[in-house]
Design a protein around this motif. Structure first.
Motif, PDB file in Angstrom:
ATOM      1  N   ARG A  58       0.848  -0.908  -0.148  1.00 13.70           N
ATOM      2  CA  ARG A  58       0.038   0.092   0.026  1.00 13.70           C
ATOM      3  C   ARG A  58       1.066   1.185  -0.001  1.00 13.70           C
ATOM      4  NH1 ARG A  58      -3.098  -2.676   4.641  1.00 13.70           N
ATOM      5  NH2 ARG A  58      -4.714  -3.901   3.572  1.00 13.70           N
ATOM      6  N   PRO A  89       1.523   5.510  -0.875  1.00 15.75           N
ATOM      7  CA  PRO A  89       0.746   6.650  -1.008  1.00 15.75           C
ATOM      8  C   PRO A  89       0.356   7.046  -2.577  1.00 15.75           C
ATOM      9  CG  PRO A  89       2.889   6.840   0.490  1.00 15.75           C
ATOM     10  CD  PRO A  89       2.937   5.550  -0.219  1.00 15.75           C
ATOM     11  N   ASP A  90      -0.566   7.627  -2.713  1.00 18.19           N
ATOM     12  CA  ASP A  90      -0.979   8.149  -4.087  1.00 18.19           C
ATOM     13  C   ASP A  90      -1.121   6.977  -5.097  1.00 18.19           C
ATOM     14  OD1 ASP A  90      -1.269  10.729  -3.060  1.00 18.19           O
ATOM     15  OD2 ASP A  90       0.757  11.013  -3.162  1.00 18.19           O
ATOM     16  N   ALA A  91      -1.202   5.681  -4.835  1.00 20.86           N
ATOM     17  CA  ALA A  91      -1.130   4.563  -5.640  1.00 20.86           C
ATOM     18  C   ALA A  91      -2.210   3.604  -5.015  1.00 20.86           C
ATOM     19  CB  ALA A  91       0.313   4.066  -5.694  1.00 20.86           C
ATOM     20  N   GLN A  92      -2.703   2.971  -6.173  1.00 24.75           N
ATOM     21  CA  GLN A  92      -3.649   1.647  -5.907  1.00 24.75           C
ATOM     22  C   GLN A  92      -2.788   0.521  -5.456  1.00 24.75           C
ATOM     23  OE1 GLN A  92      -6.991   1.557  -6.272  1.00 24.75           O
ATOM     24  NE2 GLN A  92      -6.893   3.539  -6.929  1.00 24.75           N
TER      25      GLN A  92
END
Length: 86
Positions: free
Chosen positions: A30, A32-35
């Motif tokens: 997981r 930041p700013d990504a799937q």
């Protein structure tokens, strides 16, 4: 490493029985700013999946494993005991 605030160590005891982790190791990333991404590694090689349905299945498996696992202190005790026995 277990004293680092971003590290959580939990052990799923044998008495938990069959569980999703028995199908093989997986890493749920997981960022930041990504799937979310799932990384899989086995004898034949490695693969990455970003498909929402696949990722959701691994997220569910991860949650199930967290529920089955014992807490941090009991996990550390189990590991210490296993080291002493072997």
């Amino acid at each position: 490493m277990v004293s680092h605030p971003s590290v959580t160590l939990q052990v799923v005891p044998f008495k938990a029985g069959a569980h999703a982790g028995m199908n093989g190791a997986f890493t749920l990333l997981r960022l930041p700013d990504a799937q979310p991404i799932v990384y899989l590694e086995n004898l034949d090689g490695a693969s990455v999946t970003r498909r929402p349905g696949n990722v959701a299945a691994y997220e569910e498996a991860f949650t199930d494993l967290q529920i089955l696992a014992v807490g941090k202190q009991e996990s550390l005790s189990m590991i210490s005991k296993a080291i002493k026995e072997h």
